[in-house]
Scaffold this active site. Structure first.
Site, short mmCIF file in Angstrom:
data_model
loop_
_atom_site.label_atom_id
_atom_site.label_comp_id
_atom_site.label_asym_id
_atom_site.label_seq_id
_atom_site.Cartn_x
_atom_site.Cartn_y
_atom_site.Cartn_z
N ASN A 1 -55.64 -52.36 -60.08
CA ASN A 1 -55.56 -51.63 -58.81
C ASN A 1 -56.99 -51.45 -58.31
O ASN A 1 -57.75 -50.66 -58.87
CB ASN A 1 -54.87 -50.28 -59.08
CG ASN A 1 -54.92 -49.35 -57.88
OD1 ASN A 1 -55.29 -49.74 -56.77
ND2 ASN A 1 -54.54 -48.09 -58.11
N LYS B 1 -57.99 -50.17 -55.60
CA LYS B 1 -58.16 -48.98 -54.75
C LYS B 1 -58.95 -49.33 -53.49
O LYS B 1 -58.80 -50.44 -52.96
CB LYS B 1 -58.81 -47.85 -55.57
CG LYS B 1 -57.99 -47.56 -56.84
CD LYS B 1 -58.31 -46.28 -57.53
CE LYS B 1 -57.42 -46.15 -58.76
NZ LYS B 1 -57.64 -44.91 -59.49
N HIS C 1 -48.47 -43.75 -56.49
CA HIS C 1 -49.71 -43.57 -57.26
C HIS C 1 -50.16 -42.11 -57.14
O HIS C 1 -49.98 -41.48 -56.10
CB HIS C 1 -50.80 -44.52 -56.75
CG HIS C 1 -52.02 -44.50 -57.61
ND1 HIS C 1 -52.99 -43.55 -57.46
CD2 HIS C 1 -52.39 -45.27 -58.66
CE1 HIS C 1 -53.93 -43.75 -58.39
NE2 HIS C 1 -53.59 -44.79 -59.12
N GLU D 1 -52.89 -40.78 -56.56
CA GLU D 1 -53.73 -40.45 -55.38
C GLU D 1 -52.87 -40.32 -54.13
O GLU D 1 -53.18 -39.52 -53.24
CB GLU D 1 -54.82 -41.52 -55.23
CG GLU D 1 -55.90 -41.33 -56.30
CD GLU D 1 -56.49 -42.61 -56.87
OE1 GLU D 1 -56.45 -43.66 -56.19
OE2 GLU D 1 -56.97 -42.57 -58.02
N GLU E 1 -49.02 -42.73 -65.66
CA GLU E 1 -50.44 -42.46 -65.47
C GLU E 1 -50.67 -40.96 -65.46
O GLU E 1 -50.50 -40.30 -64.42
CB GLU E 1 -50.92 -43.05 -64.14
CG GLU E 1 -50.74 -44.55 -64.04
CD GLU E 1 -51.71 -45.16 -63.03
OE1 GLU E 1 -52.52 -46.00 -63.45
OE2 GLU E 1 -51.66 -44.78 -61.86
N GLY F 1 -59.47 -42.20 -63.83
CA GLY F 1 -60.84 -42.20 -63.34
C GLY F 1 -61.74 -41.17 -64.02
O GLY F 1 -62.84 -40.91 -63.55
N SER G 1 -57.89 -44.69 -67.28
CA SER G 1 -59.08 -45.01 -68.06
C SER G 1 -58.83 -46.05 -69.15
O SER G 1 -59.37 -45.96 -70.25
CB SER G 1 -59.71 -43.74 -68.65
OG SER G 1 -60.10 -42.86 -67.60
N GLY H 1 -60.69 -48.50 -62.46
CA GLY H 1 -62.13 -48.77 -62.52
C GLY H 1 -62.50 -50.07 -63.21
O GLY H 1 -63.32 -50.86 -62.71
P1 PGA Z 1 -58.58 -45.79 -63.85
O1 PGA Z 1 -57.41 -45.78 -62.73
O2 PGA Z 1 -58.30 -46.99 -64.73
O3 PGA Z 1 -59.83 -45.90 -63.09
O4 PGA Z 1 -58.43 -44.51 -64.62
C1 PGA Z 1 -56.08 -46.09 -63.06
C2 PGA Z 1 -55.22 -46.00 -61.83
O5 PGA Z 1 -55.43 -45.13 -60.99
O6 PGA Z 1 -54.29 -46.82 -61.67
#
Ligand code: PGA
Length: 250
Positions: free
Chosen positions: A10, A12, A95, A97, A167, A173, A213, A235
């Site tokens: 992803n 983002k 998601h 976010e 998640e 993140g 993460s 990330g």
């Molecule tokens: P991250 O994000 O690997 O940066 O923790 C995961 C995600 O939001 O899908």
């Protein structure tokens, strides 16, 4: 076990078209002998560029969101028809976010899920608890509610087009990962919920990714767990050198 591993990136709100092209070219070269299922989800303005570059590869193209309506007066939204037109086969919905920054609730996410399925898209439905919900012992309940509400009205025939991504919001993140044991416990719980809704075979077959993460250092331990069938990577998906080792985990 018959479930394939499914590793998704992803991106983002990162990258320009030139940067996206460079990354996806490297990914398609380095993942071409990969044994798992792969997906990248670039931002909307990058989709057309990336679509052309993954066409003959083993990488699927995904979007990060879509509107709950097929078309119409919805300024600033992107429709399922527009996504399909560009070659998108999968859409990430719900998601954290979108849920927590943009206030999308289960009812809205469910409308998007049903619309995407009606148009034959695969859906990665994200669920996950906040830190305070975990500390209050409510992680299972939150994930169950988000799963049940997200899938309302989804038929057993449509379920093979659903992937769940667990998640935990506190792990996204932040550099904090759920332990493989904690993640597996929630995955098992979600699988049980699917079993209750759709039966044992559906529960056995549904792919449940872990996200939060994920990096090369923890991917193999996470995916060694019985109920963890892949990863949704944020990330670490932004560079081939960090994504490829996850995608090729041994
Ligand atoms: P991250 O994000 O690997 O940066 O923790 C995961 C995600 O939001 O899908």
């Amino acid at each position: 076990m018959s479930r394939p591993y499914y590793i998704a990136g992803n991106w983002k709100m990162h990258k320009t078209r030139a940067e996206a092209a460079e990354l996806v070219k490297e990914l398609s070269a380095r993942l071409k002998d990969g044994k798992h299922r792969y997906l990248v989800a670039p931002g909307f303005t990058l989709l057309e560029t990336v679509a052309a570059l993954v066409r003959d590869s083993n990488i699927r193209l995904g979007a990060q969101n879509m509107a709950a309506e097929e078309q119409g007066a919805h300024t600033g939204e992107v429709s399922v028809l527009q996504l399909k037109d560009i070659g998108v086969r999968t859409v990430i919905l719900g998601h954290s976010e979108r849920r927590h920054v943009y206030r999308e609730d289960d009812a809205l996410i469910n409308r998007k899920v049903r619309l995407a399925l009606r148009h034959g898209l695969e859906v990665i439905l994200c669920v996950g608890e906040l830190l305070e919900e975990r500390e209050a012992g409510r992680a299972e309940a939150v994930c169950e509610t988000q799963t049940v509400r997200g899938l309302e009205g989804v038929s057993a025939a449509e379920l093979p087009n659903i992937v769940i991504a667990y998640e935990p919001v506190w792990a996204i993140g932040t550099g904090k990962t759920a332990t493989p044991e904690d993640a597996d416990a929630i995955h098992a719980w979600i699988r049980k919920v699917i079993g209750r809704l759709y039966g044992a075979a559906a529960a056995e077959n549904i792919i449940i990714q872990y996200g939060g993460s994920v990096k090369a250092e923890n991917a193999a331990q996470l995916m060694a767990k019985e109920n963890i069938d892949g990863a949704l990577v944020g990330g670490a998906a932004l560079k081939a050198d960090t994504f490829v080792p996850i995608a090729m985990f041994a």
